[in-house]
Each structure stands twice: as structure tokens, then as C-alpha cells.
Design an enzyme around this catalytic site. Structure first.
Site, mmCIF file in Angstrom:
data_model
loop_
_atom_site.group_PDB
_atom_site.id
_atom_site.type_symbol
_atom_site.label_atom_id
_atom_site.label_comp_id
_atom_site.label_asym_id
_atom_site.label_seq_id
_atom_site.Cartn_x
_atom_site.Cartn_y
_atom_site.Cartn_z
ATOM 1 N N SER A 430 0.790 -1.224 0.000
ATOM 2 C CA SER A 430 0.000 0.000 0.000
ATOM 3 C C SER A 430 0.825 1.279 0.000
ATOM 4 C CB SER A 430 -0.960 -0.001 1.190
ATOM 5 O OG SER A 430 -0.268 -0.277 2.377
ATOM 6 N N HIS A 458 -5.338 -3.159 -2.869
ATOM 7 C CA HIS A 458 -4.912 -2.196 -3.905
ATOM 8 C C HIS A 458 -4.732 -2.844 -5.267
ATOM 9 C CE1 HIS A 458 -4.333 0.872 -0.839
ATOM 10 N NE2 HIS A 458 -3.873 -0.118 -0.083
ATOM 11 N N LYS A 489 -11.722 0.833 -1.808
ATOM 12 C CA LYS A 489 -10.715 1.524 -2.645
ATOM 13 C C LYS A 489 -11.248 1.615 -4.078
ATOM 14 C CE LYS A 489 -7.414 0.113 0.806
ATOM 15 N NZ LYS A 489 -7.755 1.181 1.766
HETATM 16 N N1 PLP Z 1 -5.304 -4.013 3.510
HETATM 17 C C1 PLP Z 1 -4.585 -3.079 2.886
HETATM 18 C C2 PLP Z 1 -3.367 -3.498 2.109
HETATM 19 C C3 PLP Z 1 -4.940 -1.728 2.944
HETATM 20 O O1 PLP Z 1 -4.204 -0.778 2.351
HETATM 21 C C4 PLP Z 1 -6.108 -1.385 3.660
HETATM 22 C C5 PLP Z 1 -6.573 0.019 3.671
HETATM 23 O O2 PLP Z 1 -6.300 0.860 4.405
HETATM 24 C C6 PLP Z 1 -6.818 -2.390 4.325
HETATM 25 C C7 PLP Z 1 -6.407 -3.692 4.207
HETATM 26 C C8 PLP Z 1 -8.015 -2.058 5.166
HETATM 27 O O3 PLP Z 1 -9.121 -1.841 4.365
HETATM 28 P P1 PLP Z 1 -10.336 -0.914 4.860
HETATM 29 O O4 PLP Z 1 -9.914 0.500 4.640
HETATM 30 O O5 PLP Z 1 -11.468 -1.328 3.989
HETATM 31 O O6 PLP Z 1 -10.563 -1.215 6.287
#
Ligand code: PLP
Length: 638
Positions: A430, A458, A489
Site C-alpha cells: 500500500s 490495492h 478503494k
Molecule cells: N489491507 C490493505 C493493504 C490496505 O491498504 C487497507 C486500507 O487501508 C486495508 C487492508 C483495510 O481496508 P479498509 O480501509 O477497507 O478497512
């Protein structure tokens, strides 16, 4: 400047409900009267049928100024312990008949005023025993009142009680006072004297009880009783230095650690603040009073503000309402959940899918349900915090391997043999935007009999020709056991999901606490997600446009001499120093570009960066200008 005594009394059918008073300058009379009236009208004891406001002018020379009694608090567990404290107080005054004095308290319950008690003979000295003696004409010095809220707040009780106790303790021939409030919601009482000060006792009666009363303890000749009563009922008194409740000894220092921690974060440029957006999340947003080009959002395909997505969500809102009303396993399972799960499973070409309330919950709930004590999880060092937290929550042994280093993963596995284990990784990292070496990753997991799990937060909607994600990116030559993702996202809404076999999702429905013990996603969020998947299926050109935008933008930066490369929507521009990263981001903000400066603990200390995230809807001209602005501010930091 003259001062005025203002008093409010409220009663219903002759029964006293509420009373309060102040000594104030004329300028405050209108506000104060209105507050007192409100207080009388909203008292927990009931609505009054008679409200009386009396305002009198006082002569300054007649006012007696006193210092507030010193305050201490005795925390007691129950009423029994509270009574014990009264006994101790009476004994400290040298009174041998404590028990008898306490038993007289009940005689004051229905009285407006207090009992004036001769402590030696136990005779009551009030001229009218039905009314009692009332301490009145008093207030604290102006400028010290805390929150003059209407109604019976503890703050009002506290400061008003200190004022009254201070006046009473200074009355001629009064050696002490016992008081229990008659407010049913206020169980703290006090004992007070000049020598003992004002001693709060935290439990003097049961909640709900209106049995309150006061005794003024009198020691002196009969000939002086008139003088005492006249002082209590007529002498105007202003009490100085009444401290607010917050500064009482126990509260002091309680929050120091928070203040220190915040200051430490400010000093090291790690303190986080939020910017307020006043528009839909799209390629431009309204922020700080102007239109900004959004270059930091995970809304990669701009689904969250598409008209067709919004319209579908609005229709579903009309039919299904705003909330789901419970956990999926109780009342919160709707046809929308099931349709969305089928859609996700088909999009990801898996047997089954299960929806969670966020990506964060999907990771923490799934990992902690699948792994436990005695198991081993192998986790990439740059995995998202939700994976890290899921690993911690599971109680399994966690082995962290070097970022996207498949050799180090193999080495770690050989050094930590286990009967049952999981390898977990982001598909697209990320904060760096790089892509997991999926084929090797899956191969290593299968070879070692370990479960493989990949976080597609992502990569969904971003990787592959049609946005199906990392498996499409690698031409479906390999497939991890568990695909996890978010709806927040590229899908543009909110929620998370886990895809895999039917057995896997059934297991999670029964074991994943974040699924079982939380109210399910709202109908609106699910409808928006469902429509977004449909749009992506019908318009793969959106994915292609996003990918082209990334290529174009990286090229603009490269032509300006800045190394930038990404095959995903995330383009990191490494700066290193936390303060500089903040400065560049702020300078860009001032020029109308919304970027994120990413710092520790999201990334390692000293590796702060701008995290640029592009959208399919950005125009080339916008990207070109943004790249120029970044190049200018980036070179300023060198
Ligand atoms: N996994 C990754 C790689 C992320 O970047 C994020 C986002 O912040 C999440 C999980 C968590 O997702 P959410 O924002 O839907 O809680």
C-alpha cells in the site's frame, strides 16, 4: 459597582423542587435569570407549577468575602462506609453522641432549610422546625464559575456546595455541618468545618433517593442563636478561590501521559491532523475553501461519485433503509449481502466469498480465526497494519520475512518448521505500490503445505486487463488459497471480503469474531459496491485508463529528473525526512494539490514519502501540471 442577589425557587403543589442563587452585576441579570429559570424548569424532581425569581440590590460594604474551605475527597464504596465517615467527622469535633446526631438527619429530609442543632443538648434551635434555617445570600467570586449549565449537573452541585459550606463554617457558634443532597441523581455528600475543611464523601445515599438534608452543628449560648440565624439567612457572602471539580486532587495528573505523548509526536513531526473535505470523493474535492486536485485517494476508478452507482444506492436505500439491524447471524442478513457475495466470487473466479464490514475487519477476523496458538504465520515485513493486527490477535507464532523476498521466505520456513501455518502478503503494497511475486509465493506455500493468503486491497480494479486483480495480472497461472480485499478503494464504497472455497467461507461464518459480533454492512454500502462491480465488468476501459494515467504520470516525473515507477495506482515519491515530507505536501496543498505525506509508523522512520494515488478520471493536463508542481517542490527540499 452595585451587585445584585438573584434567587430562583421552583415548587410544585407547595413542594420544593429546585432552588439556586447568584450574586452578580446588573449586566449579567438577563442571562443569569434565564439560566436559573431553565434550571428550575428542567429539574429531575419534576415540573414546577410555581417559579419565582427574586432580584435585590446589595450594598458592597455589606458583603463579606471569605476564602473557600480546603477540599478533600473520601472515596467510599457504599452508604455504610459513607456513614462511617460522618461518625469519624463528628468524633473529630469531640462529639460523643455521633450516633444520635446521625439519627436526627432523617428529620431534615422534607425540610427546605437545615436543622440547627445544639450538639450538647441535641435540642433543635430553628424557630420554625418545619422550615428550618436557610443559608442564603451567597455566591462564589465572579470569573470562577465552571459551566453554568442548566439542570442539576455535578459541577453546579460541587461549586455551590463549597460556597454554602464555607459560609456556614464561618457562622458564629457553628462548629460543623453535615449535608446530603436531596437530588435523586447526586449521591455525593459532605461534612465541613473550619478545621476539617470541606470533605466530599462519594456515597451518602442510594441513587434515586430524595432523602437529603443538612444539620448545622451549634455550640453556644441560647442568647447567640439569633445572631447565628441572622448571619446564615441575611449576611451576603462571596467566596473566593472555589476550584472547579476537574482540579480536585485525583484528576490532576491523570491525563499527563496523553499530553506528553502528543507533545513528543509534535516535536518529531509525527503528529497527525485531518483535512476536512466538503464534497464527494472524486478527482477534485472541496477542501480548505477551494477546489483541489485529489492525488491521494484510494478511489482509483472514481466509483464513489459515479451517477449510476449513486442512483442504484439511492434506490436501495429507499427500499432497504439505512441500517441492517444486526449481525448476519441474527437479523442482519439480507438478499443484498448474498447477491454481493455472489458477484464478488464471480468477479474473482472463486467458489465463494464472504463480506466483512471493512478490509481491516476482514484481515483481523479471518487471520485470527484461521490461525491460533501453536501455529506459525509467515508475514511480509511491509504488510498492511490490518494483517499485522490479525497475526497478533491470532496468538500464533509470527515470523516476518524480508519484503517481497521469496528466498528469505523459504529460508524462514525452513528455520521454523510447523505443523500448521499460513503465509500472508499484500498483493500490492500500500505504501510502495509494488506487486507481490505471486507465482513463487503460491509455489512456496504449496510446497511446504502452508495456506497462502493475499490481500487485494490495492489490486482489485487496478491489476489485470479487466481489473480482476493479481491473479489476472499473472495470467491466472497460480491462485492463492485465500484472496482478501476491500470495497473501500477501487470499488469506491466500504466493506471488506474474503474469497476462497465454500468450506473456507462457511468456517469463517462460524469462527470469525469480527464477522459474528458486529452489525453487518449497511444496504447502501452494499448496493454501491454491487453496482461498482457491474460497472467494472461492463467498462474494462476504466481500468486501462487508470493504468495509462500511471504510465503517463511516471513518465512526466522521469522527464523532470525524478525517478518514479509504478505498475499500480500507488506512486511513492521517497523524501526520507519526516519534516521535509510534511513541508512538500503542505506546499503542494497550498497550490491546490491534495497529496499525503506518509510517515512513521505507517512506514519506517526516515523513509517518509509522498504517496501519490491516481484515478482513472484524472485528465492528462491535470497530471502534467501536478507532476510539474511536485518536481518544483521536491527539488526545493534537496
Ligand atoms: N489491507 C490493505 C493493504 C490496505 O491498504 C487497507 C486500507 O487501508 C486495508 C487492508 C483495510 O481496508 P479498509 O480501509 O477497507 O478497512
Amino acid at each position: 459597582m452595585p451587585l445584585y442577589s438573584i434567587k430562583m425557587r421552583a415548587s410544585a403543589q407547595g413542594r420544593h423542587i429546585s432552588g439556586a442563587e447568584k450574586i452578580i452585576p446588573d449586566s449579567r441579570i438577563p442571562t443569569c435569570a434565564s439560566r436559573l429559570l431553565q434550571r428550575g424548569l428542567t429539574h429531575p424532581k419534576g415540573s414546577p407549577d410555581l417559579l419565582n425569581i427574586k432580584i435585590e440590590c446589595l450594598q458592597d460594604k455589606d458583603i463579606l468575602y471569605l476564602d473557600a474551605l480546603p477540599v478533600s475527597t473520601v472515596d467510599v464504596f457504599d452508604v455504610h462506609e459513607g456513614m462511617q465517615e460522618i461518625r469519624k467527622f463528628l468524633e473529630s469535633l469531640g462529639l460523643a453522641n455521633a450516633e444520635k446526631i446521625i439519627s436526627l438527619l432523617s428529620g431534615a429530609y422534607s425540610m427546605r432549610g437545615a436543622i440547627l442543632l445544639d450538639v450538647d443538648t441535641l435540642e433543635r434551635l430553628e424557630p420554625d422546625p418545619g422550615r428550618g434555617v436557610r443559608a442564603t445570600y451567597m455566591d462564589q467570586e465572579a470569573g470562577q464559575r465552571s459551566g453554568e449549565t442548566p439542570g442539576a449537573s455535578p459541577k453546579n452541585h460541587y461549586q455551590e456546595a463549597i460556597v454554602l459550606a464555607t459560609k456556614v463554617a464561618n457562622a458564629p457558634n457553628v462548629i460543623g455541618e453535615i449535608c446530603i443532597s436531596d437530588d435523586p441523581g447526586y449521591v455525593t455528600g459532605y461534612v465541613a468545618s473550619k478545621s476539617a475543611g470541606y470533605k466530599r464523601i462519594t456515597r451518602m445515599k442510594e441513587y434515586g433517593s430524595e432523602n437529603g438534608g443538612r444539620i448545622f452543628l451549634y455550640r453556644g449560648g441560647r442568647e447567640d442563636v439569633g445572631k447565628t440565624i441572622s448571619y446564615l439567612e441575611k449576611q451576603p457572602v462571596i467566596v473566593r478561590n472555589v476550584q472547579p471539580l476537574e482540579s480536585k486532587e485525583k484528576a490532576a495528573g491523570k491525563f499527563d501521559f496523553i499530553e506528553k505523548e502528543l507533545q513528543a509526536m509534535r516535536d518529531t513531526h509525527l503528529y497527525r491532523t485531518m483535512k476536512t473535505i466538503r464534497s464527494a470523493q472524486s478527482r477534485t474535492v472541496e477542501c480548505g475553501g477551494r477546489t483541489m486536485l485529489m492525488m491521494a485517494s484510494n478511489n482509483y476508478l472514481d466509483m464513489s461519485s459515479r451517477t449510476d452507482v449513486k442512483q442504484h444506492a439511492a434506490q436501495i436505500l429507499e427500499v432497504y433503509g439505512a441500517g441492517s439491524g444486526g449481525s448476519r447471524l441474527t437479523t442482519g442478513n439480507t438478499a443484498l449481502h448474498e447477491m454481493l457475495e455472489q458477484k464478488i466470487a464471480s468477479f474473482k473466479s472463486t467458489e465463494s466469498a464472504l463480506v466483512f464490514n471493512s478490509g481491516y475487519t476482514a484481515n483481523t477476523a479471518a487471520i485470527s480465526a484461521l490461525m491460533g496458538k501453536g501455529d506459525t504465520i509467515f508475514s511480509d515485513e511491509l504488510n498492511h497494519a490490518s494483517i499485522i493486527d490479525g497475526c497478533r490477535l491470532s496468538g500464533a507464532n509470527v515470523v516476518v520475512y524480508r519484503h517481497n523476498d521469496m528466498k528469505d521466505l523459504e529460508r524462514s520456513i525452513s528455520e521454523h518448521p510447523c505443523a500448521r501455518g499460513l503465509i500472508v502478503s499484500d498483493a500490492v503494497f500500500s505504501m510502495d505500490g509494488d506487486i507481490l511475486h505471486l507465482p513463487e509465493f503460491v509455489q512456496i506455500a504449496d510446497k511446504n503445505g502452508l495456506l497462502s493468503m493475499v490481500d487485494e486491497a490495492h489490486s482489485t480494479g487496478v491489476l489485470g486487463k479487466t481489473g480482476r486483480g493479481i491473479t489476472e495480472h499473472f495470467y491466472y497461472q497460480c491462485r492463492p488459497d485465500i484472496l482478501m480485499g476491500t470495497l473501500s478503494k477501487a470499488i469506491g464504497s466500504e466493506g471488506g471480503f474474503v474469497c476462497g472455497s465454500k468450506n473456507l467461507t462457511e468456517y469463517l461464518k462460524n469462527k470469525a469474531r469480527g464477522f459474528i459480533f458486529s452489525t453487518s454492512l449497511s444496504p447502501v454500502a452494499m448496493a454501491a459496491s454491487y453496482k461498482a462491480f457491474e460497472v467494472i465488468e461492463e467498462h474494462p476501459e476504466l481500468v486501462a485508463r487508470l493504468q495509462e494515467n500511471v504510465r503517463f504520470f511516471c513518465q512526466c516525473l522521469q522527464e523532470g529528473g525524478l525517478f518514479a515507477h509504478s505498475e499500480t495506482a500507488v506512486i511513492p515519491i521517497l523524501i526520507g525526512d519526516e519534516k521535509k515530507a510534511m513541508e512538500v505536501s503542505q506546499a503542494l496543498f497550498e497550490e491546490g494539490y491534495f497529496t499525503s505525506a506518509i510517515r512513521y509508523p505507517t512506514v519506517k522512520k526516515g523513509s517518509a514519502r509522498l504517496r501519490i494515488a491516481l484515478m482513472a478520471t484524472h485528465e492528462r493536463e491535470q497530471l502534467k501540471k501536478a507532476a510539474q508542481a511536485i518536481l518544483k517542490h521536491f527539488s526545493d527540499t534537496l
